[in-house]
Write a protein that holds these residues in place. Structure first.
Motif, short mmCIF file in Angstrom:
data_model
loop_
_atom_site.label_atom_id
_atom_site.label_comp_id
_atom_site.label_asym_id
_atom_site.label_seq_id
_atom_site.Cartn_x
_atom_site.Cartn_y
_atom_site.Cartn_z
N GLY A 43 0.79 -1.22 0.00
CA GLY A 43 0.00 0.00 0.00
C GLY A 43 0.82 1.27 0.00
N GLN A 44 2.11 1.16 -0.32
CA GLN A 44 2.96 2.34 -0.35
C GLN A 44 2.88 3.00 -1.73
OE1 GLN A 44 4.65 3.31 2.70
NE2 GLN A 44 3.06 1.80 3.14
N LYS A 45 2.88 4.31 -1.77
CA LYS A 45 2.79 5.03 -3.04
C LYS A 45 4.13 4.93 -3.76
CE LYS A 45 1.31 9.41 -5.06
NZ LYS A 45 0.88 10.81 -4.79
N SER A 46 4.15 4.18 -4.85
CA SER A 46 5.42 3.97 -5.55
C SER A 46 5.20 3.93 -7.05
CB SER A 46 6.09 2.67 -5.08
OG SER A 46 5.32 1.55 -5.47
N ALA A 47 6.28 4.16 -7.78
CA ALA A 47 6.23 4.14 -9.24
C ALA A 47 7.47 3.44 -9.77
CB ALA A 47 6.16 5.56 -9.79
N LEU A 48 7.30 2.71 -10.86
CA LEU A 48 8.43 2.05 -11.50
C LEU A 48 9.07 3.04 -12.46
CD1 LEU A 48 10.05 -0.54 -11.79
CD2 LEU A 48 8.46 -1.25 -13.59
N PHE A 49 10.36 3.20 -12.33
CA PHE A 49 11.11 4.26 -13.00
C PHE A 49 12.17 3.59 -13.87
CE2 PHE A 49 14.33 7.84 -11.86
CZ PHE A 49 14.08 8.50 -13.05
N LYS A 50 11.77 3.22 -15.11
CA LYS A 50 12.72 2.57 -16.02
C LYS A 50 12.48 3.08 -17.43
CE LYS A 50 10.07 -1.63 -17.09
NZ LYS A 50 10.10 -3.10 -17.10
N SER A 76 12.65 8.81 -21.69
CA SER A 76 13.97 8.52 -21.12
C SER A 76 13.90 8.66 -19.61
CB SER A 76 15.02 9.49 -21.68
OG SER A 76 14.80 10.80 -21.15
N LEU A 77 14.88 8.12 -18.91
CA LEU A 77 14.93 8.28 -17.45
C LEU A 77 15.04 9.74 -17.07
CD1 LEU A 77 17.27 5.32 -16.37
CD2 LEU A 77 14.77 5.42 -16.35
N TRP A 78 15.82 10.50 -17.84
CA TRP A 78 15.99 11.92 -17.53
C TRP A 78 14.64 12.65 -17.61
CZ3 TRP A 78 15.16 16.62 -19.90
CH2 TRP A 78 15.79 17.73 -19.32
N GLU A 79 13.83 12.34 -18.65
CA GLU A 79 12.52 12.99 -18.78
C GLU A 79 11.62 12.64 -17.61
OE1 GLU A 79 11.58 13.34 -23.49
OE2 GLU A 79 12.00 11.32 -22.74
N GLN A 80 11.67 11.39 -17.17
CA GLN A 80 10.85 10.97 -16.03
C GLN A 80 11.32 11.62 -14.73
OE1 GLN A 80 9.96 6.57 -16.02
NE2 GLN A 80 11.23 6.61 -17.86
N ALA A 81 12.62 11.81 -14.62
CA ALA A 81 13.18 12.36 -13.38
C ALA A 81 12.77 13.81 -13.15
CB ALA A 81 14.70 12.25 -13.41
N ARG A 82 12.36 14.49 -14.20
CA ARG A 82 11.99 15.91 -14.05
C ARG A 82 10.82 16.10 -13.10
NH1 ARG A 82 10.88 17.69 -19.94
NH2 ARG A 82 10.34 19.67 -18.93
N SER A 83 9.95 15.09 -12.98
CA SER A 83 8.76 15.22 -12.12
C SER A 83 9.03 14.83 -10.67
CB SER A 83 7.62 14.36 -12.67
OG SER A 83 7.97 12.99 -12.61
N ILE A 84 10.22 14.32 -10.39
CA ILE A 84 10.57 13.90 -9.02
C ILE A 84 11.01 15.12 -8.23
CG2 ILE A 84 12.06 12.42 -7.64
CD1 ILE A 84 12.27 10.56 -10.06
N LYS A 85 10.43 15.30 -7.05
CA LYS A 85 10.65 16.53 -6.29
C LYS A 85 11.07 16.25 -4.85
CE LYS A 85 9.12 18.92 -9.82
NZ LYS A 85 10.06 19.67 -10.69
N ALA A 86 11.28 17.32 -4.11
CA ALA A 86 11.58 17.21 -2.68
C ALA A 86 10.45 16.47 -1.98
CB ALA A 86 11.77 18.60 -2.09
N GLY A 87 10.83 15.60 -1.06
CA GLY A 87 9.84 14.78 -0.37
C GLY A 87 9.73 13.39 -0.97
N ASP A 88 10.23 13.22 -2.19
CA ASP A 88 10.22 11.90 -2.83
C ASP A 88 11.52 11.16 -2.52
OD1 ASP A 88 7.77 12.44 -4.04
OD2 ASP A 88 8.72 13.28 -5.84
N VAL A 89 11.48 9.85 -2.69
CA VAL A 89 12.67 9.01 -2.53
C VAL A 89 12.85 8.19 -3.80
CG1 VAL A 89 13.63 6.99 -1.33
CG2 VAL A 89 12.63 8.85 -0.01
#
Length: 288
Positions: free
Chosen positions: A157-164, A169-182
């Motif tokens: 039940g943890q809020k998670s996303a697969l990042f591959k 690209s990984l770089w494009e996906q990483a743009r939405s990752i912010k402070a508070g995320d792991v």
């Protein structure tokens, strides 16, 4: 010069070197992978010696300079992860391949467990529980490890996303990752530039980084708030996933206990899902 020849050369020459030079040679023997990726400045700083001292050691070993020695170190590491070379070596030895693989994987699990500390598992649990979202990242074979981690977190039940890598690209996906995320990134050799750049961007955006790697030499470790190290040696393919998958199994099991009633509720919901006969044949068991 192959890896075995280089190792023998280092051991032989270290016996007759002055104290500082011997310390450098012993470091190269014990940390071949790290040394093959790190800059001459980083190694000199860690050993508290000058760059010139590293150059002198390289020359004592018969190299023109440190750059040539580093190239030989990198070649030795590539031999260790080259599937064709590993398979040829296994065939030439004539050993029973199943026995060889079994011994290697038992060693991977034992070594991975040895490197796991109670303090780091507690930090892992605290970081995941406090995270707004957890991104499980991987490239190539490492994405298998990331996917298992994502499955386990989702089941709890943890809020998670697969990042591959996919349509983005990984770089494009990483743009939405912010402070508070792991971001929990698994990175086994060969280390990918795109993974490093994506993790660096996420870190700059304020996210906390947890790494699962086989070595401190992995470039993503530069951005880590917490690092776990695994053994991933394989007698045939470049890297085994058994050690990393074992680590994920252990970490998520400890996290489940740490979450208490929260994980119990999630597991109860999962059990209800497994009893849905529109999806599963109950006669064959209800394991997920």
């Amino acid at each position: 010069m192959d890896g075995t020849q280089l190792q023998n050369l280092l051991m032989e020459k270290a016996q007759t070197m002055p104290k500082k030079a011997r310390r450098v040679a012993e470091y190269l023997l014990a940390n071949t992978r790290e040394a093959s990726f790190r800059s001459i400045g980083d190694i000199a700083e860690e050993l508290k010696v000058s760059k010139a001292q590293l150059v002198r050691v390289a020359q004592m070993l018969g190299f023109s300079g440190y750059a040539e020695l580093k190239g030989c170190l990198q070649k030795a590491i590539l031999e260790q992860v080259n599937p064709a070379a590993l398979l040829a070596r296994a065939v030439s030895r004539g050993d029973s391949l199943p026995d060889t693989i079994s011994k290697a994987e038992h060693a991977n699990i034992d070594d991975t467990l040895t490197q796991l500390s109670e303090d780091n598992t507690k930090k892992f649990c605290d970081m995941v529980k406090k995270a707004h979202s957890v991104y499980c990242a991987g490239w190539g074979i490492s994405s298998i490890v990331a996917e298992l981690l994502h499955i386990r977190l989702s089941v709890m039940g943890q809020k998670s996303a697969l990042f591959k890598r996919g349509s983005l690209s990984l770089w494009e996906q990483a743009r939405s990752i912010k402070a508070g995320d792991v971001v929990i990134v698994c990175e086994l050799p060969s280390y990918a530039v795109e993974v490093t750049e994506a993790v660096e961007l996420a870190s700059k955006n304020g996210a906390k980084i947890i790494t699962i790697t086989d070595s401190l030499a992995a470039p993503v470790c530069r951005f880590a708030s917490l690092s776990f190290f695994v053994s991933a040696n394989s007698p045939t393919f470049g890297s085994s996933t058994i050690g990393p998958l074992f680590l994920v199994h252990v970490l998520t099991s400890i996290l489940a206990l740490s979450l208490g009633n929260e994980s119990k509720k999630a597991f109860d919901e999962q059990a209800n899902f497994l009893h849905d006969e529109r999806i599963f044949h109950p006669i064959f068991g209800l394991k997920y």
